[in-house]
Design a protein around this motif. Sequence first.
Motif, mmCIF file in Angstrom:
data_model
loop_
_atom_site.group_PDB
_atom_site.id
_atom_site.type_symbol
_atom_site.label_atom_id
_atom_site.label_comp_id
_atom_site.label_asym_id
_atom_site.label_seq_id
_atom_site.Cartn_x
_atom_site.Cartn_y
_atom_site.Cartn_z
ATOM 1 N N GLY A 124 -25.285 -5.928 34.837
ATOM 2 C CA GLY A 124 -26.139 -5.932 33.768
ATOM 3 C C GLY A 124 -25.363 -6.489 32.303
ATOM 4 O O GLY A 124 -25.855 -7.246 31.800
ATOM 5 N N THR A 125 -24.166 -5.859 32.288
ATOM 6 C CA THR A 125 -23.619 -6.463 30.854
ATOM 7 C C THR A 125 -23.102 -7.650 31.130
ATOM 8 O O THR A 125 -23.145 -8.640 30.014
ATOM 9 N N GLY A 126 -22.901 -8.113 32.219
ATOM 10 C CA GLY A 126 -22.312 -9.782 32.564
ATOM 11 C C GLY A 126 -23.624 -10.636 32.325
ATOM 12 O O GLY A 126 -23.550 -11.407 31.541
ATOM 13 N N LEU A 127 -24.838 -10.215 32.891
ATOM 14 C CA LEU A 127 -25.935 -10.978 32.707
ATOM 15 C C LEU A 127 -26.334 -10.983 31.266
ATOM 16 O O LEU A 127 -26.932 -11.915 30.717
ATOM 17 N N THR A 128 -26.172 -9.860 30.581
ATOM 18 C CA THR A 128 -26.350 -9.945 29.061
ATOM 19 C C THR A 128 -25.957 -10.918 28.264
ATOM 20 O O THR A 128 -25.969 -11.554 27.573
ATOM 21 N N ALA A 129 -24.533 -10.825 28.639
ATOM 22 C CA ALA A 129 -23.696 -11.843 27.910
ATOM 23 C C ALA A 129 -24.110 -13.095 28.141
ATOM 24 O O ALA A 129 -23.971 -14.229 27.342
ATOM 25 N N ILE A 130 -24.478 -13.452 29.450
ATOM 26 C CA ILE A 130 -24.614 -15.021 29.829
ATOM 27 C C ILE A 130 -26.238 -15.204 29.029
ATOM 28 O O ILE A 130 -26.247 -16.286 28.734
ATOM 29 N N GLY A 131 -26.946 -14.183 29.121
ATOM 30 C CA GLY A 131 -28.372 -14.404 28.296
ATOM 31 C C GLY A 131 -28.134 -14.744 26.855
ATOM 32 O O GLY A 131 -28.733 -15.830 26.425
ATOM 33 N N LEU A 132 -26.989 -14.027 26.274
ATOM 34 C CA LEU A 132 -26.617 -14.276 24.854
ATOM 35 C C LEU A 132 -26.286 -15.709 24.642
ATOM 36 O O LEU A 132 -26.626 -16.410 23.632
ATOM 37 N N LEU A 133 -25.424 -15.952 25.641
ATOM 38 C CA LEU A 133 -24.811 -17.333 25.421
ATOM 39 C C LEU A 133 -25.904 -18.241 25.650
ATOM 40 O O LEU A 133 -25.796 -19.471 24.935
ATOM 41 N N LEU A 134 -26.806 -18.515 26.537
ATOM 42 C CA LEU A 134 -27.938 -19.181 26.698
ATOM 43 C C LEU A 134 -28.524 -19.329 25.560
ATOM 44 O O LEU A 134 -29.012 -20.447 25.163
ATOM 45 N N MET A 135 -29.054 -18.359 24.915
ATOM 46 C CA MET A 135 -29.984 -18.119 23.599
ATOM 47 C C MET A 135 -29.161 -18.761 22.342
ATOM 48 O O MET A 135 -29.778 -19.369 21.616
ATOM 49 N N SER A 136 -27.942 -18.790 22.522
ATOM 50 C CA SER A 136 -27.194 -19.133 21.256
ATOM 51 C C SER A 136 -27.137 -20.673 21.308
ATOM 52 O O SER A 136 -26.684 -21.395 20.337
#
Length: 675
Positions: A347-359
């Motif tokens: 979950g935390t890994g995907l959260t970081a990926i999601g934030l990276l994509l949204m940035s």
Amino acid sequence: MTTAAAEPSVVPPALSRRRTNLVFATVVIGLMLAALDQLIISTALPTIVAELGGAGHMAWVITAYLLTETVATVLVGKFGDLFGRKVIFQVSAVIFAVGSILAGAAGSMLMLIGGRAIQGVGGGGLMVTAMALIADVIPLRQRGRYQGALGAIFGITTVVGPTLGGVFTDHATWRWCFYINIPIALVMIVMAARTIPVIRAAVRPVIDYLGITLVALGSSGLVLGLEWAGSTYPWGSPMIIGLLACSVVLLTCFVFAERRAQEPMLPMDLFRGNVFTICSVLSFIVGFALLGALTYLPTYLQYVDGITATQSGIRTLPLVVGLLGTALLAGEVISRTGKYRIFPILGTGLTAIGLLLMSGMGASTGPWLETLYMFVLGLGIGLTMQVLTIAVQNTVPYHQLGAATSGVTFFRTLGSAFGTAVFGSLYTSRLGPNLDEAHLREPGVPEAVVQSPQGLHQLPDARAAPFIDAYADTVNDVFLWVIPVALTGFVVAWFLKEVPLRDSVRSAAADMGEGFAAPDTPDTDQQLARAVASVMRKAQGPVSRHLLAECGSPLSPDEAWAVGQIHWRARLRDEASLSAIADAHRMPVEVLEPLFDRITAAGYAERDGDLVHLTAAGQAEIDRLTIAWRHWLDERLEDWDVRDPADRARLDRALDHLAAELLEEAEAQYVRTPV
């Protein structure tokens, strides 16, 4: 957050199904009002800033609510024991309505923030009291279903709030995000007065006023410092350094105060356990990422994509869908396998990926890609949030069960406040320079136009482009700077220990409400009752019928129900009458008479006109059934590892009480309570 087991001093009569449903509807209304207002205003923030100004204070519209809600959730549970939960529920509704009036009538950003702070006090009271009221009025065997539904309603309402706020903003005015609360709160207060019974704990609670004050002041100072730093004041200014230093001192004093408190709101020895410490950190990060993202995503969508407030709320739903989907999936897998450690790591890994994509989003990013990026972020948050409460409940000593449960929720709410503040600080510090640069490229564009999403997108594309890029770059920078927080969670999650789940915890894991971790009672015995309710919810068939056969009782289910009714009412009121039993179940006495004549003829009871009392044979059957219920509970909770003798004794007392409660709720095949 620890409390002594408290017996109710005033016990209400058995509620009919109709009245039970009315109580539940009243509680749901209160919970929905409080949950909705956490984020209902997020889609309206660009419009509010355009009307009231004060873009630098935008985050405080959310943060003020969350901070006062956090403090209120700690205090209100104790006040409910002190003054009665019905009164506190109604008072909380009044406070919430007053805050809504002030926020709706706000003529400045500071007045709006003040109204939101008052709302938070009422909202925190509504949420905690709502959960406690369910335990007061819903029979134990039905409680798991109601509490699971209440938790799910809390979670869904929280995340769909922005869409509703957008509807009000576009089709009425943002002020109706608050005005709509007033008539609903009034209806709820009247319903509560008519439907909710009065129950007050017999044991006077001990309130940790010093600890609550220190953590409230310390947390508020940190949030304020983070909010002002880099925007209102430079990072190195005496104001910011002083605020942060004072907050650290206050929180340090809080730690020492909790070590000495008779009943601390957050026992420090909880942090000796790996699971509680790790889950508290992860809970903080989940609140940080979820509320921060949901606060600023609508701002991005309105300024950059040029869509309406309603559409921005709808466009954030992919995040919600991803969150709900993985929360349900994780809960079901945990329930079946008993394994949970992998979920916060993923979950935390995907959260970081999601934030990276949204940035990396910008004016040229299509809506489908934006949808995908938000969906990924939702997947990550959902995988993480479902695990935390059940992991903690599985590992702490029994006497700290309530404190640990409410402690994890406390860190989640605190993380939400910090996340919104940090997001706001980053947003404000980046937006000013970016807009100044845009003004250099396109001079002459009025500030009022730049602050309004609608006004900005009415400009010619060439003139609007620099300002749209400024907003896109600002929000992107915010998401980029939050990635380290998610990565910290990813690293921390690897240290979470995998402890085999108790059956009672596994039974609750599939309930979506557990994942959302709505503010809940810190009472340990009530937390045990919730676990038992979840076990009973999963039980196949009427449990009492099996128990009668296993313990060798000659009573039929309806006879056991009748004997139990006599025993219960005599224990509460020193005597039992047939008319009182009939009234409680909204039935004519004539319907019950054949059943009570039968147990009288069998020698289990004696009648003196309307009065009935148990014979020695009837009391013997009560004792036999109580032992059977206790044995049933022991079998379902046999994997509880309680090594401390005092803790074991407390658990035994709680189980004895639950066994008696279950006996009083014996399933009646003969008697049906009308709707």
